[in-house]
Design an enzyme around this catalytic site. Structure first.
Site, mmCIF file in Angstrom:
data_model
loop_
_atom_site.group_PDB
_atom_site.id
_atom_site.type_symbol
_atom_site.label_atom_id
_atom_site.label_comp_id
_atom_site.label_asym_id
_atom_site.label_seq_id
_atom_site.Cartn_x
_atom_site.Cartn_y
_atom_site.Cartn_z
ATOM 1 N N THR A 138 1.030 -1.534 0.186
ATOM 2 C CA THR A 138 -0.046 -0.039 0.064
ATOM 3 C C THR A 138 1.038 1.382 -0.385
ATOM 4 O O THR A 138 1.795 1.576 0.576
ATOM 5 C CB THR A 138 -1.009 0.051 1.193
ATOM 6 O OG1 THR A 138 -1.389 -1.212 1.106
ATOM 7 C CG2 THR A 138 -1.743 0.948 1.285
ATOM 8 N N ILE A 169 2.074 -0.460 7.499
ATOM 9 C CA ILE A 169 2.866 -1.547 6.864
ATOM 10 C C ILE A 169 2.800 -2.435 8.474
ATOM 11 O O ILE A 169 3.792 -2.052 9.283
ATOM 12 C CB ILE A 169 3.916 -1.402 6.360
ATOM 13 C CG1 ILE A 169 4.020 -0.685 4.986
ATOM 14 C CG2 ILE A 169 4.876 -2.505 6.113
ATOM 15 C CD1 ILE A 169 3.370 -1.461 3.731
ATOM 16 N N HIS A 350 -23.422 -6.071 25.435
ATOM 17 C CA HIS A 350 -22.340 -6.021 27.265
ATOM 18 C C HIS A 350 -22.534 -4.297 27.716
ATOM 19 O O HIS A 350 -22.630 -3.881 28.835
ATOM 20 C CB HIS A 350 -20.976 -5.739 26.990
ATOM 21 C CG HIS A 350 -20.648 -6.860 26.978
ATOM 22 N ND1 HIS A 350 -20.401 -8.270 25.821
ATOM 23 C CD2 HIS A 350 -19.746 -7.625 27.874
ATOM 24 C CE1 HIS A 350 -20.218 -9.089 26.491
ATOM 25 N NE2 HIS A 350 -19.228 -8.814 27.329
ATOM 26 N N GLY A 351 -24.112 -3.248 27.457
ATOM 27 C CA GLY A 351 -24.043 -2.481 27.645
ATOM 28 C C GLY A 351 -22.622 -1.332 27.462
ATOM 29 O O GLY A 351 -22.085 -1.137 26.883
ATOM 30 N N GLU A 375 -5.704 -6.028 2.936
ATOM 31 C CA GLU A 375 -6.505 -7.241 2.224
ATOM 32 C C GLU A 375 -7.646 -7.345 1.316
ATOM 33 O O GLU A 375 -7.301 -7.804 0.646
ATOM 34 C CB GLU A 375 -6.278 -8.323 2.796
ATOM 35 C CG GLU A 375 -4.500 -9.064 2.712
ATOM 36 C CD GLU A 375 -3.348 -10.446 3.726
ATOM 37 O OE1 GLU A 375 -3.791 -10.775 2.907
ATOM 38 O OE2 GLU A 375 -2.655 -10.384 4.340
HETATM 39 C C1 LIG Z 1 -4.003 -2.299 10.415
HETATM 40 C C2 LIG Z 1 -4.003 -2.836 8.407
HETATM 41 C C3 LIG Z 1 -2.432 -3.358 8.844
HETATM 42 C C4 LIG Z 1 -1.952 -2.666 7.565
HETATM 43 N N1 LIG Z 1 -0.910 -3.640 6.779
HETATM 44 C C5 LIG Z 1 -0.817 -4.045 5.649
HETATM 45 C C6 LIG Z 1 0.163 -4.227 5.486
HETATM 46 O O1 LIG Z 1 0.985 -5.055 6.240
HETATM 47 N N2 LIG Z 1 0.843 -4.334 3.652
HETATM 48 C C7 LIG Z 1 -0.268 -3.226 3.065
HETATM 49 O O2 LIG Z 1 0.670 -3.660 1.748
HETATM 50 N N3 LIG Z 1 -1.103 -2.869 3.196
HETATM 51 C C8 LIG Z 1 -1.516 -2.543 4.422
HETATM 52 N N4 LIG Z 1 -2.587 -2.387 5.401
HETATM 53 C C9 LIG Z 1 -2.842 -1.342 4.295
HETATM 54 C C10 LIG Z 1 -4.475 -1.982 3.656
HETATM 55 O O3 LIG Z 1 -3.960 -2.813 2.787
HETATM 56 C C11 LIG Z 1 -5.033 -0.720 2.437
HETATM 57 O O4 LIG Z 1 -5.327 0.290 2.889
HETATM 58 C C12 LIG Z 1 -6.164 -1.368 2.120
HETATM 59 O O5 LIG Z 1 -5.452 -2.038 0.844
HETATM 60 C C13 LIG Z 1 -7.480 0.076 1.078
HETATM 61 O O6 LIG Z 1 -6.331 1.226 0.122
HETATM 62 P P1 LIG Z 1 -6.574 2.620 1.006
HETATM 63 O O7 LIG Z 1 -6.370 2.720 2.522
HETATM 64 O O8 LIG Z 1 -5.522 3.608 0.054
HETATM 65 O O9 LIG Z 1 -7.817 2.626 0.641
HETATM 66 P P2 LIG Z 1 -8.296 3.378 -1.110
HETATM 67 O O10 LIG Z 1 -8.212 2.448 -1.977
HETATM 68 O O11 LIG Z 1 -8.109 4.562 -0.619
HETATM 69 O O12 LIG Z 1 -10.064 3.233 -0.377
HETATM 70 C C14 LIG Z 1 -10.613 4.271 -0.088
HETATM 71 C C15 LIG Z 1 -11.983 3.891 0.166
HETATM 72 O O13 LIG Z 1 -12.587 3.650 -1.205
HETATM 73 C C16 LIG Z 1 -12.894 2.477 -2.400
HETATM 74 N N5 LIG Z 1 -12.813 2.482 -3.569
HETATM 75 C C17 LIG Z 1 -11.440 2.163 -3.876
HETATM 76 N N6 LIG Z 1 -11.990 1.709 -5.298
HETATM 77 C C18 LIG Z 1 -13.119 1.351 -5.262
HETATM 78 C C19 LIG Z 1 -13.764 0.785 -6.549
HETATM 79 N N7 LIG Z 1 -12.755 1.028 -7.190
HETATM 80 N N8 LIG Z 1 -15.456 -0.203 -5.956
HETATM 81 C C20 LIG Z 1 -15.423 0.992 -4.925
HETATM 82 N N9 LIG Z 1 -15.132 1.301 -3.811
HETATM 83 C C21 LIG Z 1 -13.387 1.059 -4.404
HETATM 84 C C22 LIG Z 1 -12.244 1.299 -1.131
HETATM 85 O O14 LIG Z 1 -13.036 0.754 -1.035
HETATM 86 C C23 LIG Z 1 -13.071 2.137 -0.107
HETATM 87 O O15 LIG Z 1 -13.299 2.381 0.880
HETATM 88 C C24 LIG Z 1 -2.884 -1.749 6.129
HETATM 89 C C25 LIG Z 1 -3.950 -1.940 6.980
HETATM 90 C C26 LIG Z 1 -4.144 -1.765 7.928
HETATM 91 C C27 LIG Z 1 -6.116 -0.712 8.647
#
Ligand SMILES: Cc1cc2nc3c(=O)[nH]c(=O)nc-3n(C[C@H](O)[C@H](O)[C@H](O)COP(=O)(O)OP(=O)(O)OC[C@H]3O[C@@H](n4cnc5c(N)ncnc54)[C@H](O)[C@@H]3O)c2cc1C
Length: 393
Positions: A138, A169, A350-351, A375
């Site tokens: 990401t 990450i 659990h309120g 993912e």
């Molecule tokens: C706790 C946590 C751990 C993570 N760990 C890792 C990791 O180890 N390695 C890693 O690489 N990433 C990691 N991530 C990142 C995660 O994979 C991304 O946050 C995720 O893939 C979404 O990308 P974004 O946050 O950039 O959202 P965006 O891609 O900007 O999306 C924002 C919103 O737009 C929506 N959207 C985007 N495109 C479309 C479409 N075509 N149609 C409909 N809706 C759409 C999405 O569904 C979302 O609701 C982690 C995230 C979290 C929260």
């Protein structure tokens, strides 16, 4: 023999498992409840990464179920791997995530696409827990649209130079290997994406903590690559061949994330059942009220429906179905939404105590919600499932 409520639930969860799979579940659960659970709240409060506990999984065979024994792993069937992820996630998101990233995203990619030198170098270290792994996919400008990534891989004499930034990450500050996706040219779209296995200690890599509202104990980070030079041995698979690697990695990754979601959904249920019988209102246990019972019935059904999809996906993989992308999206979508909804229902039952730091259910909510994002978001999975169904993918 009379089947009590608790044993009926256990019977359903274990019904079609083999005896060794049941034994693995019992062993992981016993270890997780005894050794991990008592540490989780404190680790979360103090922002302490559970590195020592993760190291202890290796001799028990819980750390590397997808890595062959010849590399020091405890190679199991895919369903058993899912059960390990489920039971670890039932008590700790972070420990389960470390196993899932090392096996699914990184280990499987090395096994399937790595050279024999890469396998010999990285797999034994991952299998014994000497190092952990991170997947750097990401970017600040987006995670869903991976084909538009900006991190550049430029050919130089004898190797590659990597420049760019990755965000969110997991495990980054603790990892001994990064699986990095970069593009040779953003104009090439998915055909430009190339994968690398990078030692995080090389010059030019900076890992900076990313303040989060949840998972303080995971130390989620930003990773910056500032003209990082790696040799040709860091290249995983073909130049421009990153997307098929990502496809395989995420296919297995989504299975293990879905299994983790089942564990979290189960935990919310396990905490709610006794609470509903202990807590009294209007002279009776709240579990006697129909509106509470409705929530409990829905929680049970959601958990079992998600588990059924996840286990079937595991069995498909065990039967040798190479790519199960639609089924992986279905399992991940349903299980992650089940985990979040179960956490919400658990809090409701659990309120006010649902928000007390004395009770786990409040913490479970944000942790479950992250699994609807990582993912592949729920929106992405709905899009993929619909496209498969419509025959346009
Ligand atoms: C706790 C946590 C751990 C993570 N760990 C890792 C990791 O180890 N390695 C890693 O690489 N990433 C990691 N991530 C990142 C995660 O994979 C991304 O946050 C995720 O893939 C979404 O990308 P974004 O946050 O950039 O959202 P965006 O891609 O900007 O999306 C924002 C919103 O737009 C929506 N959207 C985007 N495109 C479309 C479409 N075509 N149609 C409909 N809706 C759409 C999405 O569904 C979302 O609701 C982690 C995230 C979290 C929260």
């Amino acid at each position: 023999m009379t089947v009590t409520g608790a044993s009926a639930l256990r019977r359903m969860a274990d019904f079609d498992l083999t005896e060794p799979q049941r034994q693995v579940r019992a062993a992981v659960r016993e270890f997780a409840e005894r050794e991990i659970l008592p540490t989780v709240e404190q680790h979360e409060r103090d922002g302490v990464y559970p590195r020592e506990i993760i190291g202890r999984l290796a001799p028990l065979g819980f750390l590397a179920p997808m890595i062959p024994e010849s590399y020091g792993g405890s190679f199991s069937d895919v369903l058993t791997y899912g059960i390990v992820c489920e039971e670890l996630a039932r008590v700790d998101w972070v420990v389960a995530s470390a196993v899932s990233v090392a096996n699914s995203l990184v280990g499987t990619s090395i096994l399937k696409f790595g050279t024999s030198e890469q396998k010999q170098r990285w797999l034994p270290l991952l299998a014994t827990g000497e190092i952990l792994a991170s997947a750097c996919l990401t970017e600040p400008a987006g995670g869903t649209d991976l084909a538009s990534m900006k991190t550049r891989a430029t050919r130089i004499d004898g190797g590659w130079e990597l420049s760019g930034s990755k965000v969110f990450i997991s495990h980054a500050a603790e990892a001994g290997v990064f699986l990095v996706a970069a593009t040779m040219d953003p104009n090439l779209g998915h055909r430009g994406v190339t994968m690398f296995l990078v030692d995080p200690s090389v010059d030019g890599i900076k890992v900076s903590p990313l303040p989060m509202r949840t998972l303080q104990r995971d130390n989620v980070a930003e990773v910056h690559f500032d003209d990082v030079r790696v040799d040709d041995k860091a290249l995983l698979g073909e130049v421009g061949g990153g997307f098929p690697i990502l496809g395989t990695a995420l296919d297995t990754g989504r299975f293990s994330v879905a299994a983790r979601c089942v564990g979290q959904a189960q935990r919310a249920l396990d905490l709610t059942l006794p609470y509903a019988m202990d807590r009294r209102a209007f002279g009776q246990p709240i579990g006697g009220f129909q509106m509470v019972q409705q929530k409990i019935a829905d929680m049970i059904c959601r958990t079992e429906a998600a588990r059924a999809l996840v286990y079937r996906l595991g069995r498909m993989k065990d039967a040798g179905v190479e790519r199960c992308s639609m089924e992986a999206s279905m399992a991940k979508l349903l299980a992650s939404e089940a985990a979040t909804q179960n956490a919400l229902d658990a809090i409701q039952v659990h309120g006010g105590y649902g928000f007390s730091s004395e009770y786990e259910v409040g913490r479970l909510l944000l942790e479950a919600k992250t699994l609807e994002i990582g993912e592949g978001t729920s929106e992405l999975h709905r899009k993929l499932i619909a496209e498969f169904g419509l025959g346009i993918r």
